[in-house]
Design a protein around this motif. Structure first.
Motif, PDB file in Angstrom:
ATOM      1  N   LEU A 276      48.568  39.733  37.861  1.00 26.82           N
ATOM      2  CA  LEU A 276      48.766  41.111  38.651  1.00 26.82           C
ATOM      3  C   LEU A 276      49.688  40.852  39.890  1.00 26.82           C
ATOM      4  N   SER A 277      49.710  39.691  40.541  1.00 27.03           N
ATOM      5  CA  SER A 277      50.468  39.337  41.711  1.00 27.03           C
ATOM      6  C   SER A 277      51.951  39.396  41.399  1.00 27.03           C
ATOM      7  N   HIS A 278      52.193  39.102  40.021  1.00 26.00           N
ATOM      8  CA  HIS A 278      53.412  39.222  39.534  1.00 26.00           C
ATOM      9  C   HIS A 278      53.999  40.570  39.361  1.00 26.00           C
TER      10      HIS A 278
ATOM     11  N   SER B 291      48.447  34.981  31.111  1.00 23.66           N
ATOM     12  CA  SER B 291      48.531  33.633  30.953  1.00 23.66           C
ATOM     13  C   SER B 291      47.817  32.861  32.253  1.00 23.66           C
ATOM     14  N   ASP B 292      47.960  33.274  33.087  1.00 26.93           N
ATOM     15  CA  ASP B 292      47.766  32.499  34.435  1.00 26.93           C
ATOM     16  C   ASP B 292      46.428  32.996  35.254  1.00 26.93           C
TER      17      ASP B 292
ATOM     18  N   GLY C 150      42.539  31.728  33.222  1.00 26.00           N
ATOM     19  CA  GLY C 150      44.031  32.198  32.486  1.00 26.00           C
ATOM     20  C   GLY C 150      43.793  32.003  31.025  1.00 26.00           C
ATOM     21  N   GLU C 151      44.882  32.081  30.109  1.00 32.23           N
ATOM     22  CA  GLU C 151      44.989  31.781  28.936  1.00 32.23           C
ATOM     23  C   GLU C 151      44.092  32.698  27.859  1.00 32.23           C
TER      24      GLU C 151
ATOM     25  N   ARG D  28      44.806  33.181  42.542  1.00 33.67           N
ATOM     26  CA  ARG D  28      44.641  31.644  42.342  1.00 33.67           C
ATOM     27  C   ARG D  28      44.766  31.356  40.884  1.00 33.67           C
ATOM     28  N   GLY D  29      45.962  30.906  40.591  1.00 35.34           N
ATOM     29  CA  GLY D  29      46.229  30.726  39.021  1.00 35.34           C
ATOM     30  C   GLY D  29      45.681  29.753  38.197  1.00 35.34           C
TER      31      GLY D  29
END
Ligand SMILES: [Mg+2]
Length: 292
Positions: free
Chosen positions: A202-204, A195-196, A235-236, A285-286
């Motif tokens: 991936l960082s999450h 979503s982001d 995203g999205e 970089r979201g």
């Protein structure tokens, strides 16, 4: 009035909805606030598309947990100037996706808004006890996969912002069937919905698992209308990003959706992308929605 389904004993029309979870299941609950000017623009997207996307956000979260959605709740704030035709279109998009994925609109609220359209959507799903796919299970050596193609929503936003197109309707499909397949087959060690933006999502997974990752740029499935940059950071798209132990053999398609291996989980804490033989730091970089 909503017709009571198997999981929804009492839907719209009483003080509360009454819901029934399958035996041995836990509830999954997710909420998403969609705000005009931040998450959507009425001059850029049709009412149908906006309704669809407001619900897709929550359904995608249920998919990422390997769950099955049961019911949705919608609270809608509408400025008095918004016409009934727009509201009808919004509900067509919202309910169209709901019926496609067997989700019942089981309640909600409406109010007059003084600052644009506000849609607060809550989705309830279920998953067998203790079996939800979490973000935290990735281990060094696991392979990283994505469903579908990335960067389409970001490319459409780029075209809208540059004035190349006046309107752009994209209807992302929450990957419910893929998430359920991954859970049932005990394949995924970690999962998240995109979503982001790939770099951020991936960082999450890396943060939650205490691991790092290396992505192969040439392996990233970039949507034909998009670019690698937008596929990495836009995203999205609501595709699933998941990891699986190297010993697991994955089919090329799950539930009809293409699955692509894009990299590997490694020791450490940092994420890198390999492009033309060079190893670059992948900054998270979201997605900034419509904010500059
Ligand atoms: Mg999510």
């Amino acid at each position: 009035m909503a017709r009571p389904g198997k999981s929804v004993s009492v839907g719209i029309g009483d003080d509360c909805a009454v819901l029934r979870l399958p035996r041995g299941h836990e509830a999954l609950v997710t909420t998403d606030f969609s705000l005009e000017g931040i998450h959507f623009r009425r001059d850029w997207q049709s009412a149908e598309c906006i309704g669809h996307r407001c619900l897709a956000r929550g359904l995608s979260d249920i998919a990422a947990m390997g769950g099955r959605p049961i019911a949705a709740f919608l609270s809608l704030g509408l400025p008095s100037a918004v016409q009934q035709r727009w509201v009808d279109g919004f509900f067509r998009g919202f309910l169209g996706l709901a019926s496609k994925l067997n989700v019942q609109l089981a309640g909600g609220d409406t109010a007059e808004s003084r600052s644009g359209v506000l849609a607060d959507v809550m989705v309830l799903g279920s998953v067998p006890r203790g079996r939800a796919l979490l973000r935290s299970g990735a281990r060094p050596g696991d392979q990283i996969y994505v469903t579908g193609e990335l960067g389409r929503s970001a490319a459409s936003l780029r075209d809208l912002m540059s004035g190349k197109v006046r309107k752009s309707d994209i209807y992302p499909e929450p990957r419910i069937a893929v998430g359920e397949w991954l859970r049932k087959n005990r394949v995924a060690s970690a999962a998240i919905d995109q979503s982001d933006g790939l770099s951020t999502d991936l960082s999450h997974i890396c943060k939650a698992g205490g691991v790092g990752a290396v992505i192969e740029a040439s392996a990233v499935p970039v949507h034909p209308e998009s670019s690698l940059e937008l596929a990495l950071h836009g995203g999205e798209d609501y595709e699933l990003l998941f990891t699986a132990p190297g010993s697991k053999r994955l089919p090329g398609k799950i539930a009809g959706i293409r699955i692509t291996q894009i990299g590997e989980i490694v020791k450490g804490r940092s994420t890198h992308v390999v492009t033309d033989g060079r190893r670059l730091r992948l900054q998270a970089r979201g997605w900034q929605h419509f904010r500059r």
